[in-house]
Design a protein around this motif. Sequence first.
Motif, mmCIF file in Angstrom:
data_model
loop_
_atom_site.group_PDB
_atom_site.id
_atom_site.type_symbol
_atom_site.label_atom_id
_atom_site.label_comp_id
_atom_site.label_asym_id
_atom_site.label_seq_id
_atom_site.Cartn_x
_atom_site.Cartn_y
_atom_site.Cartn_z
ATOM 1 N N PRO A 184 -33.363 -91.151 -26.611
ATOM 2 C CA PRO A 184 -34.785 -91.275 -26.940
ATOM 3 C C PRO A 184 -35.484 -92.226 -25.975
ATOM 4 O O PRO A 184 -34.830 -92.956 -25.222
ATOM 5 C CB PRO A 184 -34.781 -91.839 -28.361
ATOM 6 N N SER A 185 -36.788 -92.214 -26.017
ATOM 7 C CA SER A 185 -37.574 -93.088 -25.166
ATOM 8 C C SER A 185 -37.203 -94.547 -25.433
ATOM 9 O O SER A 185 -37.029 -94.946 -26.567
ATOM 10 C CB SER A 185 -39.047 -92.825 -25.480
ATOM 11 N N GLY A 186 -37.033 -95.311 -24.370
ATOM 12 C CA GLY A 186 -36.708 -96.730 -24.523
ATOM 13 C C GLY A 186 -35.218 -97.013 -24.640
ATOM 14 O O GLY A 186 -34.810 -98.152 -24.824
ATOM 15 N N SER A 187 -34.372 -95.990 -24.505
ATOM 16 C CA SER A 187 -32.935 -96.214 -24.700
ATOM 17 C C SER A 187 -32.249 -96.771 -23.446
ATOM 18 O O SER A 187 -31.069 -97.072 -23.471
ATOM 19 C CB SER A 187 -32.247 -94.926 -25.170
ATOM 20 N N GLY A 188 -32.983 -96.851 -22.328
ATOM 21 C CA GLY A 188 -32.418 -97.493 -21.135
ATOM 22 C C GLY A 188 -32.035 -96.529 -20.023
ATOM 23 O O GLY A 188 -31.435 -96.938 -19.020
ATOM 24 N N LYS A 189 -32.397 -95.259 -20.147
ATOM 25 C CA LYS A 189 -32.006 -94.246 -19.162
ATOM 26 C C LYS A 189 -32.575 -94.550 -17.775
ATOM 27 O O LYS A 189 -31.852 -94.550 -16.781
ATOM 28 C CB LYS A 189 -32.501 -92.849 -19.615
ATOM 29 N N THR A 190 -33.882 -94.786 -17.732
ATOM 30 C CA THR A 190 -34.519 -95.037 -16.439
ATOM 31 C C THR A 190 -33.977 -96.310 -15.811
ATOM 32 O O THR A 190 -33.708 -96.356 -14.603
ATOM 33 C CB THR A 190 -36.054 -95.122 -16.614
ATOM 34 N N THR A 191 -33.787 -97.337 -16.620
ATOM 35 C CA THR A 191 -33.247 -98.596 -16.108
ATOM 36 C C THR A 191 -31.887 -98.363 -15.461
ATOM 37 O O THR A 191 -31.613 -98.836 -14.358
ATOM 38 C CB THR A 191 -33.141 -99.626 -17.251
ATOM 39 N N LEU A 192 -31.029 -97.593 -16.131
ATOM 40 C CA LEU A 192 -29.705 -97.320 -15.584
ATOM 41 C C LEU A 192 -29.800 -96.546 -14.270
ATOM 42 O O LEU A 192 -29.117 -96.859 -13.286
ATOM 43 C CB LEU A 192 -28.867 -96.549 -16.621
ATOM 44 N N LEU A 193 -30.687 -95.540 -14.251
ATOM 45 C CA LEU A 193 -30.847 -94.730 -13.036
ATOM 46 C C LEU A 193 -31.369 -95.582 -11.876
ATOM 47 O O LEU A 193 -30.913 -95.461 -10.742
ATOM 48 C CB LEU A 193 -31.812 -93.571 -13.314
ATOM 49 N N ARG A 194 -32.331 -96.468 -12.184
ATOM 50 C CA ARG A 194 -32.906 -97.327 -11.134
ATOM 51 C C ARG A 194 -31.874 -98.325 -10.609
ATOM 52 O O ARG A 194 -31.922 -98.705 -9.440
ATOM 53 C CB ARG A 194 -34.150 -98.042 -11.656
ATOM 54 N N ILE A 195 -30.960 -98.736 -11.467
ATOM 55 C CA ILE A 195 -29.894 -99.636 -11.001
ATOM 56 C C ILE A 195 -28.950 -98.887 -10.062
ATOM 57 O O ILE A 195 -28.550 -99.403 -9.019
ATOM 58 C CB ILE A 195 -29.149 -100.263 -12.197
ATOM 59 N N ILE A 196 -28.629 -97.634 -10.408
ATOM 60 C CA ILE A 196 -27.776 -96.839 -9.521
ATOM 61 C C ILE A 196 -28.476 -96.658 -8.167
ATOM 62 O O ILE A 196 -27.857 -96.729 -7.110
ATOM 63 C CB ILE A 196 -27.448 -95.457 -10.144
ATOM 64 N N ALA A 197 -29.799 -96.467 -8.219
ATOM 65 C CA ALA A 197 -30.562 -96.245 -6.995
ATOM 66 C C ALA A 197 -30.674 -97.500 -6.138
ATOM 67 O O ALA A 197 -30.835 -97.414 -4.926
ATOM 68 C CB ALA A 197 -31.966 -95.744 -7.349
ATOM 69 N N GLY A 198 -30.631 -98.666 -6.793
ATOM 70 C CA GLY A 198 -30.876 -99.900 -6.057
ATOM 71 C C GLY A 198 -32.335 -100.315 -6.134
ATOM 72 O O GLY A 198 -32.790 -101.184 -5.394
#
Length: 368
Positions: free
Chosen positions: A36-50
């Motif tokens: 769901p929204s706010g579960s941390g998906k984008t944060t995790l993806l952005r960390i993988i990206a740098g």
Amino acid sequence: MSIRLHHIQKHFGRSQALSPIDLDVASGELIGLLGPSGSGKTTLLRIIAGLETPDDNPATRLLFGERDVTRVHVRDRRIGFVFQHYALFRHMSVFDNVAFGLTVLPRRERPSSGDIRTRVLRLLEMVQLSHLAQRFPAQLSGGQQQRVSLARALALRPEVLLLDEPFGALDAKVRQELRRWLRHLHDELGFTSVFVTHDQEEALELSDRVVVMSNGRIEQIDTPEALYRAPANRFVFEFLGDVNHLEGQVHNGILTCGDARLRVSLPDGRHELLLRPHEATLADTPDERANLPAVVTAVVPVGAEVRVELSADWMSEPWLVAVRHQDAERLNLARGARVYARPLTWHHYPETAGQARRSERRAQTAST
Ligand code: ADP
Ligand code: MG
């Protein structure tokens, strides 16, 4: 190229966006991050990206293949990105948009202009946009623009492709088509992909494995079939599809809730059963196992089945039961009809709905 995450944690100020996360993505795999929204998906993806740095912790590691990229800058990670609102350059043609990343490479890495041209034309062919190479973004549909984004992301031949809700802004039919695109390109070019979505169907249809997230934690990692067949917990079960609830008091193997009765093999006490729409059927009489009277409030034919909405005093929320067309006809199902629901099977997670809501509130309070 494989991606290995070890002990990746992230706070924004005092709130925790990611609990320490471990995740291994195999080379060539297509992984869906679902939650769901706010579960941390984008944060995790952005960390993988740098694009985002994880909390500083000696145990934290991010590996691309054998290469430790924990402290490597985004521009040196060789990653392709596609975002929902990653706008194309409006003043450049489709061709120039796709070529852009190649034309700005340092001279010693930059292909010749002939090679750039060949590569861009090949990419446009792959996303079937060759005939639109000279158009500008404003002259393309949303789906075509996202295909250009995909071609642009692939121009530098990344070994890792990261996508954040790439089809989120498009209508259902176009999304469907683009999913097939992505799957096809992924398999043909053999890169490793991680894509974020909050859409269960999209995740289940597209991914080799799905990572289900909530509140900054991984709830389950599995293939779509395993995930649907054997959800690890109540959250995953509820998140993956429509669910009917039956909560009541069990005494001597009979669950009672208002005028509803169901024979169950559960110990005495309060219990909640969950079942999917296709895990119940309808009848015009109760039987010795189930007496779950209800009134039909809607009958909606959807493809091969008929979705019947039910209401009753014993339900906390309306039920949805999927029946075959021939059964709907036989039972004369129409709004206002009185029927009896008959569970074919059900699922049971020790926590009751009230407890689940309370622990969810606790988690939300903790994260704000
Ligand atoms: P998702 O992509 O699953 O919707 P996000 O990764 O965007 O979730 O967000 C996870 C949590 O981190 C949310 O509570 C969000 O509000 C918070 N968050 C994300 N980015 C920031 C930021 N730059 N500053 C502060 N909080 C953030
Ligand atoms: Mg997001």
